[in-house]
Design a protein around this motif. Structure first.
Motif, short mmCIF file in Angstrom:
data_model
loop_
_atom_site.label_atom_id
_atom_site.label_comp_id
_atom_site.label_asym_id
_atom_site.label_seq_id
_atom_site.Cartn_x
_atom_site.Cartn_y
_atom_site.Cartn_z
N LEU A 195 1.04 -1.02 -0.14
CA LEU A 195 0.10 0.00 0.00
C LEU A 195 0.84 1.34 0.07
O LEU A 195 1.81 1.34 0.86
CB LEU A 195 -0.78 0.24 1.27
N LEU A 196 0.64 2.13 -0.89
CA LEU A 196 1.24 3.52 -1.03
C LEU A 196 0.49 4.65 -0.83
O LEU A 196 -0.39 4.63 -1.35
CB LEU A 196 2.20 3.30 -2.52
N HIS A 197 1.09 5.25 0.29
CA HIS A 197 0.29 6.61 0.60
C HIS A 197 0.65 7.59 -0.46
O HIS A 197 1.67 7.95 -0.72
CB HIS A 197 0.79 7.12 2.06
N ALA A 198 -0.46 8.21 -1.20
CA ALA A 198 -0.18 9.31 -2.33
C ALA A 198 0.39 10.40 -1.86
O ALA A 198 1.19 11.13 -2.78
CB ALA A 198 -1.72 9.51 -2.91
N LYS A 199 0.30 10.87 -0.59
CA LYS A 199 0.85 12.32 -0.23
C LYS A 199 2.09 12.22 0.45
O LYS A 199 2.90 12.97 0.14
CB LYS A 199 -0.29 12.82 0.66
N THR A 200 2.46 11.12 1.36
CA THR A 200 3.52 11.06 2.10
C THR A 200 4.65 9.99 1.72
O THR A 200 5.90 10.12 2.13
CB THR A 200 3.10 10.56 3.47
N GLY A 201 4.23 9.02 0.72
CA GLY A 201 5.07 8.22 0.14
C GLY A 201 5.25 6.95 1.03
O GLY A 201 6.13 6.14 0.71
N ALA A 202 4.61 6.85 2.18
CA ALA A 202 4.78 5.90 3.32
C ALA A 202 4.27 4.58 2.60
O ALA A 202 3.22 4.73 1.89
CB ALA A 202 3.84 6.25 4.51
N MET A 203 4.89 3.40 3.04
CA MET A 203 4.47 2.03 2.30
C MET A 203 4.12 0.99 3.46
O MET A 203 4.79 1.17 4.44
CB MET A 203 5.60 1.55 1.24
N ARG A 204 3.22 0.46 3.20
CA ARG A 204 2.78 -0.95 4.01
C ARG A 204 2.66 -2.05 3.26
O ARG A 204 1.93 -1.94 2.37
CB ARG A 204 1.58 -0.59 4.79
N ARG A 205 3.35 -3.21 3.51
CA ARG A 205 2.88 -4.43 3.08
C ARG A 205 1.68 -4.90 3.06
O ARG A 205 1.29 -5.05 4.19
CB ARG A 205 4.23 -5.19 3.50
N VAL A 206 0.92 -5.30 1.97
CA VAL A 206 -0.26 -6.09 2.41
C VAL A 206 -0.20 -7.32 3.10
O VAL A 206 0.97 -8.05 2.70
CB VAL A 206 -0.93 -6.40 0.80
N PRO A 207 -0.88 -7.47 4.05
CA PRO A 207 -0.35 -8.56 4.97
C PRO A 207 -0.94 -9.83 4.43
O PRO A 207 -2.01 -10.51 5.06
CB PRO A 207 -1.59 -8.04 6.14
N TYR A 208 -0.32 -10.33 3.40
CA TYR A 208 -0.73 -11.70 3.15
C TYR A 208 0.46 -12.58 3.95
O TYR A 208 1.41 -12.58 4.21
CB TYR A 208 -0.16 -11.82 1.42
N GLU A 209 -0.20 -13.89 4.13
CA GLU A 209 0.21 -14.66 5.10
C GLU A 209 1.38 -15.56 4.45
O GLU A 209 2.17 -16.48 5.10
CB GLU A 209 -0.39 -15.72 5.76
N GLY A 210 1.41 -15.55 3.00
CA GLY A 210 2.34 -16.45 2.15
C GLY A 210 3.68 -15.86 2.04
O GLY A 210 3.80 -14.68 2.70
N ALA A 211 4.14 -16.41 0.71
CA ALA A 211 5.43 -15.79 0.57
C ALA A 211 5.36 -14.38 -0.48
O ALA A 211 6.29 -13.44 -0.22
CB ALA A 211 6.17 -16.66 -0.58
N ASN A 212 4.37 -14.36 -1.26
CA ASN A 212 4.24 -13.14 -2.22
C ASN A 212 2.84 -12.92 -2.57
O ASN A 212 2.18 -13.89 -2.76
CB ASN A 212 5.36 -13.43 -3.33
N VAL A 213 2.43 -11.76 -2.91
CA VAL A 213 0.98 -11.49 -3.40
C VAL A 213 0.98 -10.37 -4.39
O VAL A 213 1.97 -9.47 -4.29
CB VAL A 213 0.18 -11.17 -2.10
N VAL A 214 0.12 -10.57 -5.45
CA VAL A 214 -0.13 -9.51 -6.17
C VAL A 214 -1.46 -8.84 -5.91
O VAL A 214 -2.41 -9.33 -6.25
CB VAL A 214 -0.23 -10.02 -7.79
N PRO A 215 -1.55 -7.44 -5.67
CA PRO A 215 -2.91 -6.88 -5.09
C PRO A 215 -3.49 -6.51 -6.47
O PRO A 215 -3.14 -6.00 -7.41
CB PRO A 215 -2.59 -5.59 -4.53
N LEU A 216 -4.90 -6.92 -6.27
CA LEU A 216 -5.64 -6.53 -7.62
C LEU A 216 -6.64 -5.49 -7.35
O LEU A 216 -6.80 -4.62 -8.27
CB LEU A 216 -6.39 -8.01 -7.99
N CYS A 217 -7.42 -5.33 -6.33
CA CYS A 217 -8.28 -4.20 -6.19
C CYS A 217 -8.84 -4.05 -4.65
O CYS A 217 -8.52 -5.14 -4.08
CB CYS A 217 -9.51 -4.36 -7.13
N PHE A 218 -9.24 -2.93 -4.33
CA PHE A 218 -9.71 -2.72 -2.93
C PHE A 218 -11.14 -3.08 -3.27
O PHE A 218 -11.95 -3.20 -4.26
CB PHE A 218 -9.72 -1.24 -2.56
N VAL A 219 -11.66 -3.61 -2.10
CA VAL A 219 -13.13 -4.07 -1.66
C VAL A 219 -13.53 -3.53 -0.41
O VAL A 219 -12.80 -3.21 0.52
CB VAL A 219 -13.57 -5.50 -1.94
N ARG A 220 -14.87 -3.35 -0.11
CA ARG A 220 -15.54 -3.17 1.06
C ARG A 220 -14.90 -1.96 1.78
O ARG A 220 -14.34 -1.90 2.75
CB ARG A 220 -15.52 -4.18 2.10
#
Length: 215
Positions: free
Chosen positions: A42-67
């Motif tokens: 996850l990339l914050h558009a204003k600050t540039g801060a980044m957070r890894r999507v909390p996937y429990e496995g080795a690697n993940v490709v984010p597709l879209c937000f929901v809910r």
């Protein structure tokens, strides 16, 4: 991105979801790295801060937000579990696999419908047809039912839902006689019944829902 702005899975302080976007990122990558190790962030558009999507496995490709952008649909990539569709809660960090039939193939891109209940999935590589033919499906987030939309064809993204949920705007590839040349592209509308209607030659369409125009 400065290393101090690349944070770990601390999505417990999730706030202002509209300010974040989903990206593929390799914290250790340099330009022209031959084998990047990208992961979902996850990339914050204003600050540039980044957070890894909390996937429990080795690697993940984010597709879209929901809910309300508090959860993510992603393509999981794990040595033990393989590739598949997974639903990730950004607050609780709960990972929930979404089962797909083998004939659906691999989800490569996704778009949440304006009604918030459905997601269009662009899938491919199911072992049938030509390698570069893809198929759209519609996923119901409540029931997890997946139904095909249209037919397998030389189609692709990016794609967007129309504001009234009546269909998608996407592109199709125009076959040419010269197999070594770059194929032409046509921007199209795909209705719920799978009808594909050409609009204009072009590429990379994005629906601007508020103005009801196509960029």
């Amino acid at each position: 991105i400065p290393p101090e702005k690349v944070n770990s899975d601390h999505t417990d302080a999730w706030d202002a979801p509209d300010a974040w976007m989903l990206v593929q990122h390799d914290p250790l990558a340099t330009r022209a790295t031959p084998r990047p190790a990208t992961d979902g962030f996850l990339l914050h558009a204003k600050t540039g801060a980044m957070r890894r999507v909390p996937y429990e496995g080795a690697n993940v490709v984010p597709l879209c937000f929901v809910r309300d952008r508090s959860e993510v649909l992603a393509l999981s990539n794990d040595p033990l579990e393989g590739k598949g569709l997974v639903h990730i809660d950004l607050t609780s960090r709960e990972n929930t696999p979404i089962p797909l039939d083998d004939n659906v193939g691999m989800p490569l891109a996704a778009a949440l419908a304006p009604n918030g209940r459905e997601v269009a999935l662009l899938c491919g590589f199911n072992g049938e047809g030509e390698l570069l033919e893809f198929q759209f499906y519609v996923l119901d987030l409540e029931t997890e039912a997946v139904v095909p939309l249209g037919k397998r064809a030389r189609i692709g993204g990016p794609f967007s839902w129309l504001p009234d949920n009546s269909g998608l705007i996407l592109k199709r590839f125009i076959p040419g006689k010269d197999t070594g040349a770059i194929e032409g592209r046509m921007i199209c509308r795909m209705d719920r019944d799978g009808t594909l209607t050409d609009i204009i030659t072009g590429d990379t369409p994005v629906v601007l829902r508020n103005s009801r125009r196509i960029l």
